[in-house]
Structures are given as C-alpha cells and as structure tokens.
Scaffold this active site. Structure first.
Site, mmCIF file in Angstrom:
data_model
loop_
_atom_site.group_PDB
_atom_site.id
_atom_site.type_symbol
_atom_site.label_atom_id
_atom_site.label_comp_id
_atom_site.label_asym_id
_atom_site.label_seq_id
_atom_site.Cartn_x
_atom_site.Cartn_y
_atom_site.Cartn_z
ATOM 1 N N TRP A 140 0.797 -1.237 0.000
ATOM 2 C CA TRP A 140 0.000 0.000 0.000
ATOM 3 C C TRP A 140 0.827 1.283 0.000
ATOM 4 C CZ3 TRP A 140 2.180 1.774 4.283
ATOM 5 C CH2 TRP A 140 2.441 0.890 5.336
ATOM 6 N N PRO A 165 -3.461 -5.331 -6.295
ATOM 7 C CA PRO A 165 -2.936 -4.276 -5.420
ATOM 8 C C PRO A 165 -3.357 -4.520 -3.977
ATOM 9 C CG PRO A 165 -4.904 -3.508 -6.546
ATOM 10 C CD PRO A 165 -4.642 -4.900 -7.065
ATOM 11 N N GLY A 213 6.152 -6.838 -0.480
ATOM 12 C CA GLY A 213 5.365 -6.762 0.746
ATOM 13 C C GLY A 213 6.170 -7.288 1.915
ATOM 14 N N SER A 214 5.471 -7.817 2.894
ATOM 15 C CA SER A 214 6.145 -8.239 4.123
ATOM 16 C C SER A 214 6.913 -9.550 3.921
ATOM 17 C CB SER A 214 5.116 -8.415 5.230
ATOM 18 O OG SER A 214 4.236 -9.467 4.892
ATOM 19 N N GLU A 235 10.394 -8.745 -3.214
ATOM 20 C CA GLU A 235 11.043 -7.612 -2.556
ATOM 21 C C GLU A 235 10.337 -7.415 -1.225
ATOM 22 O OE1 GLU A 235 11.042 -3.263 -3.655
ATOM 23 O OE2 GLU A 235 11.273 -3.638 -1.519
ATOM 24 N N LEU A 236 11.100 -7.606 -0.136
ATOM 25 C CA LEU A 236 10.470 -7.712 1.186
ATOM 26 C C LEU A 236 10.891 -6.559 2.085
ATOM 27 C CD1 LEU A 236 11.045 -11.560 1.373
ATOM 28 C CD2 LEU A 236 9.041 -10.351 0.506
ATOM 29 N N CYS A 269 10.097 0.902 1.686
ATOM 30 C CA CYS A 269 10.918 -0.275 2.004
ATOM 31 C C CYS A 269 12.376 0.149 2.195
ATOM 32 C CB CYS A 269 10.774 -1.346 0.938
ATOM 33 S SG CYS A 269 10.960 -0.705 -0.730
ATOM 34 N N GLU A 366 11.580 -3.999 11.552
ATOM 35 C CA GLU A 366 11.181 -2.968 10.597
ATOM 36 C C GLU A 366 10.058 -2.133 11.214
ATOM 37 O OE1 GLU A 366 10.526 -2.656 5.876
ATOM 38 O OE2 GLU A 366 9.264 -4.126 6.860
HETATM 39 P P1 ADP Z 1 1.719 -5.080 3.839
HETATM 40 O O1 ADP Z 1 0.952 -5.197 5.121
HETATM 41 O O2 ADP Z 1 3.029 -4.406 3.954
HETATM 42 O O3 ADP Z 1 0.900 -4.638 2.678
HETATM 43 P P2 ADP Z 1 1.563 -7.846 3.161
HETATM 44 O O4 ADP Z 1 2.693 -8.750 2.871
HETATM 45 O O5 ADP Z 1 0.571 -8.261 4.187
HETATM 46 O O6 ADP Z 1 2.245 -6.504 3.517
HETATM 47 O O7 ADP Z 1 0.733 -7.541 1.865
HETATM 48 C C1 ADP Z 1 1.309 -7.259 0.612
HETATM 49 C C2 ADP Z 1 0.380 -7.750 -0.475
HETATM 50 O O8 ADP Z 1 0.274 -9.163 -0.401
HETATM 51 C C3 ADP Z 1 -1.052 -7.221 -0.363
HETATM 52 O O9 ADP Z 1 -1.511 -6.950 -1.668
HETATM 53 C C4 ADP Z 1 -1.781 -8.385 0.257
HETATM 54 O O10 ADP Z 1 -3.158 -8.412 -0.020
HETATM 55 C C5 ADP Z 1 -1.088 -9.562 -0.389
HETATM 56 N N1 ADP Z 1 -1.199 -10.828 0.343
HETATM 57 C C6 ADP Z 1 -1.396 -11.031 1.665
HETATM 58 N N2 ADP Z 1 -1.404 -12.352 1.956
HETATM 59 C C7 ADP Z 1 -1.194 -13.009 0.790
HETATM 60 C C8 ADP Z 1 -1.056 -14.394 0.419
HETATM 61 N N3 ADP Z 1 -1.137 -15.370 1.302
HETATM 62 N N4 ADP Z 1 -0.831 -14.675 -0.875
HETATM 63 C C9 ADP Z 1 -0.713 -13.682 -1.804
HETATM 64 N N5 ADP Z 1 -0.837 -12.382 -1.515
HETATM 65 C C10 ADP Z 1 -1.064 -12.038 -0.251
#
Ligand code: ADP
Length: 513
Positions: A140, A165, A213-214, A235-236, A269, A366
């Site tokens: 986001w 997204p 993402g995470s 990319e984490l 990030c 983080e």
């Molecule tokens: P953040 O909280 O930093 O957005 P997340 O890793 O939770 O980090 O989310 C990043 C993206 O990954 C979001 O678009 C989220 O909806 C998606 N996401 C969350 N869980 C899963 C999953 N199990 N498989 C694929 N995408 C996912």
C-alpha cells in the site's frame, strides 16, 4: 460470470472518510481472469517489442494527461502530502518510457561466443520468450508506483499481467487499469482487487510471481510457488542503515537522513531506519538531525502543498510505530523530537531517538514509520559491524567527504544497494538492479536488460555452421579411437601445461596394456 459477494470499503487514513469501494474478487474469478489473459497474450507477444512500445507510450501519454486526477485518487486513499502524491505518476511516466523504448534492444537475441574453439562449428543463439501470465502483488505504500515498477517491464517483455494491489489502497491500480482500457490497448492487463485470498489465487494461477510486501507473506508466496514449480521474485522488508563518518558534510547528512527517514512518513521499504554516527561528530549530528526533523510540517494536504509528512496508512501501522517508540523509551531511550501520535487520524510525529541499541525493537525490527533511532559508534569498523547486524539487507547509505572511503565502506555492507551521500538514488536508476539481500528478498527488479528478461524464459538454439555429414563423430556405434581423438582435441583446447599435449595419457584411456 462475476459474482461479487463482498466489497472493500477504502478509507482515507487522515479522516477515516470512505473514499471508494472495490469488489473482493474470489479465487474462481481470478482463475477465469488468468484464462482470459492467456487467450490474448500470444498476440501481444507476436506484435513484438516495437508494437508493444506504441501501446506503452500511449499509456505514458495517458499518465501525463491524467496526472492530477491520479494524484487526487492516490491522495484520497493514502492522505499523502500533495508532492508525494505527484511522485507516483511522475515515476510511472519515467519507467514506462524506459522499458517501452529499450525493450527491443533488451529482448534481442544474443549470439554468445562459444566457450571453446571446438564449439565454433555451431551457430549459437539465445532467444527470450515471455512467460504467458505474470502475477504482480503489491503493497500500500506507493499505490501507483509499486504496480508500475513491475507491471510495465512485464508488459514490455510480452507477458500478460494480472495485478493484485493492496486491499488498503486499491483505487490507484484500478485507475491504471482504466487507463489501459481507455487507450484501447489489447486486454492483456487486468487488476483484481481483494485481500490475501485474492493474492493467493493470483499465485495459484500465474506463470511467474512478482511480489512486494512483508517478509511473512513473501515466505508464504515462495512456498506456494515452490509447490507449483513457478518462478518468483520477492522484494520484502528492510531496516536500512545510514552511516555518518566523521569527515561527512554534516548538514547534508542531517537533511538527507531526515528525508530518507521521513519521506512518505517512513513507509518506504528503503527508508533510513537506523543511523550510526562516528563518535567525534555524534553530538553535532544529533543536533542538526533533530533540528531538520523538528522543522518538518505534518498534516493533510489537499491540492495545495503545505506539508512534508503525511499520515500512516492505517491504524495497524500506527500501533507498530507507537510500540517501537514506547518500548525504546521504557528501556532508556531518549526522544529528541516527536515521539507520539498527534491524536488526529493516523499521524505520528516525526521522531528522533537516541540512547538506543540493538536489543530494542525500534532498531531490530522494521518500523515502517517516521522514526530515526541514532547510535554512536567508535569508528568505521563498528559502524559496518552494527549495520550488518540485521536479518535484512535491502539498501544503505554512507555519508563521507571521501568518495573512496565511501566506496570502501559500501563494499563491506551486506545490502543490495548503497548510496553514497544520498538516499534512494538507486531507486531512480532503472539501469541498476534493485534487490534485497538476506530476508529482504529473492531476485531483483530492473538492472537494464535483466529487468525485462527476468519475465522471459531463455531458449538456447544451436545450428550447424558447416555442411553436415551422415553421422557426427560421437554418434553410434561407439568407437574408442574416435573418443581418443575427441578427448585429445578437447584437452588441447581446454587444459593447461603438459596435460594439453600428453598423448600417451589420452592413449591409455583405451584400456588394456
Ligand atoms: P503489507 O501489510 O506491507 O501490505 P503484506 O505482505 O501483508 O504486507 O501484503 C502485501 C500484499 O500481499 C497485499 O496486496 C496483500 O493483499 C497480499 N497478500 C497477503 N497475503 C497473501 C497471500 N497469502 N498470498 C498472496 N498475496 C497475499
């Protein structure tokens, strides 16, 4: 048939006001969307990089013509300052132009030199053929730039793309899809909205997964991709260190690190998340950094630019930042400016922390918020040791008056990128790879040709250069004499010293006496 059972209510985090809704796409509909993309992808691939360039440059025109509207939408779902909201479309315009124009060169066949003179009998060609459907899953923090960063190179490669997204900020991505439709481009780019289950369905159906993402979600995606044997790039998280050496321009370092830590309220990030300062300049630097951070203007902008730092993306993020600061203070840290939520929306004051160490969550985990914990170090060695004491390795910065020293320190850091006397500079250089080391990621984006070839399968084609005979030397029936000739030639071409020409040794391979 699309069946919408649920919708996501998107809210402005500064005001809590509802700014739009998007459907939760269920897994069957994601599978159907991918099947449809598969129908159109071959034609997209067939028009070649120059055909695709025309569409991508039309999208670039659309991004320019709709910049203000895109910034409005982005601002509504993030509560970013106006300047930040305008950065996403500007970045997208720059990136799409680069990959649109360079794709033909980057996707051109390679004709590598053979590894040995003996291999010169073949013409060698490597071609790059895209994966059919690339799944892109984004977070986001940059609702338009994060999709752009990976969707554009994948489209330029000739793949079709399904984008999921973040459920927190899906509206900008929906606009991007609208733009693609509005310019009349082939239907090879789709956006599906929803949360984790929708993302998981993208992973279950795509031929390549690009995720940002995470680290926790990245691990789940890697496991799901391993089950399906499809490639992925992640990319984490990051915990980027900044090292301030005693010979640095301290004013530039203070302003640069204030920007690196507070840009987008620290929700980047590659934010600066911890600072190491050589002892002789520590006090002076802390004073300058505190002043630079205290001077930042915080609040919600409309179309006018009045503020530097906006809100955090959601309540959850606010709680993490608050916990990191409170735990540090409880363990003896001192706040030199900021230190608490403003009490309005999800704003948290830009904060500098001193007297912190690696046992504290604000240094070890983080934060993804507007905090800069600062530590005093004896020298360069201690700075490098502490900077490398992290599970993450996304990027880093080194501040020094001596470029050679800066590069020496950079080469000792375990990070995918190091910026000397700057922050984020690598992010605006698409010719460079952007990837995390350690738990910060797998693979990389960009890096010139690599950024588009990653979405392709390389195919090696060999063809005879000389007129062919009925049989090659090695074909059946086996014959030791022919083998001995071949081995002798291979050793002559590839071995060293006397072994190159020791025919007796080769002869003994025939066995017997
Ligand atoms: P953040 O909280 O930093 O957005 P997340 O890793 O939770 O980090 O989310 C990043 C993206 O990954 C979001 O678009 C989220 O909806 C998606 N996401 C969350 N869980 C899963 C999953 N199990 N498989 C694929 N995408 C996912």
């Amino acid at each position: 048939m699309t069946h919408i059972d649920q919708v996501i209510d998107v809210r402005n985090p500064a005001t809590g006001e509802s700014v739009g809704t998007v459907p939760v796409t269920d897994p069957d509909d994601v599978a159907a969307a991918v099947r449809e993309l598969r129908l159109y992808q071959p034609e997209w691939e067939a028009i070649g990089p120059n055909g695709r360039k025309e569409w991508l440059l039309k999208l670039q025109d659309w991004l320019i013509d709709n910049t203000e509207h895109l910034a409005d939408v982005l601002q509504s779902e993030t509560a970013k300052p106006r300047v930040d909201a305008l950065i996403d479309p500007a970045f997208a315009v720059d990136l799409v132009g680069y990959y649109a124009r360079r794709a033909a060169k980057f996707l051109g066949d390679d004709h590598p030199s053979p590894h040995s003179p003996l291999a010169r009998v073949k013409a060698l060609t490597v071609t790059y053929r895209p994966y059919q459907v690339v799944g892109v899953i984004t977070p986001w923090n940059f609702p338009l730039a994060m999709p752009a960063i990976d969707v554009f190179p994948a489209l330029a490669a000739g793949a079709a793309v399904i984008l999921k997204p973040s459920e927190v900020t899906p509206l900008s991505a929906v606009e991007l899809a609208r733009g693609w439709a509005e310019i009349g481009a082939p239907p090879v780019f789709k956006v599906v909205t929803g949360a984790g289950a929708t993302g998981a369905a993208v992973v279950d159906n795509a031929d390549y997964v690009q995720f940002t993402g995470s680290t926790a979600t990245g691990r789940k995606i890697a496991q799901a991709c391993a089950d399906r044997m499809v490639p992925y790039s992640l990319e984490l998280g990051g915990k980027d260190p900044a090292i301030v050496l005693a010979d640095a321009d301290l004013d530039r370092a203070a302003h640069g690190i204030a920007f690196g830590g507070m840009f987008n309220a620290g929700q980047v990030c590659i934010s600066v998340e911890r600072v190491y300062v050589e002892a002789p300049v520590y006090d002076e630097f802390v004073e300058k950094l505190t002043a630079a951070v205290a001077a930042l203007r915080q609040g919600a902008d409309d179309r006018e630019s009045r503020n530097d730092v906006g809100a955090l993306a959601n309540e959850n993020q606010l709680r993490i930042v608050e916990r990191h600061v409170n735990e540090a203070v409880a363990a003896g840290a001192r706040v030199t400016t900021g230190g608490k939520p403003t009490g309005v929306g999800t704003f948290f004051e830009p904060t500098v922390l001193v007297d912190v160490d690696h046992s504290m969550s604000c240094v070890a985990e983080e934060t993804f918020g507007p905090t800069l914990p600062v530590m005093k170090v004896a020298d360069e060695d201690e700075a490098v040791r502490l900077a490398n004491d992290s599970i993450y390795g996304l990027s880093a910065s080194v501040w020094t008056g001596d470029r050679t020293r800066g590069e020496r320190v950079a080469r000792r850091l375990n990070a995918g990128a190091v910026n000397i006397n700057d922050v984020f500079a690598n992010l605006f250089n698409f010719a460079m790879p952007m990837g995390g080391w350690g738990k910060s990621g797998v693979g990389a984006r960009w890096g010139g040709a690599a950024g588009i070839r990653k979405y392709c399968r390389a195919q090696a084609i060999t063809a005879p250069k000389l007129p062919t005979m009925t049989k090659e030397l090695f074909w059946f029936p086996y014959d030791m004499n022919k083998l001995v000739v071949a081995v002798a030639a291979m050793r002559l071409a590839g071995a060293r010293g006397l072994r190159r020409v020791d025919l007796a040794k080769v002869w003994r391979l025939k066995g017997g006496k």
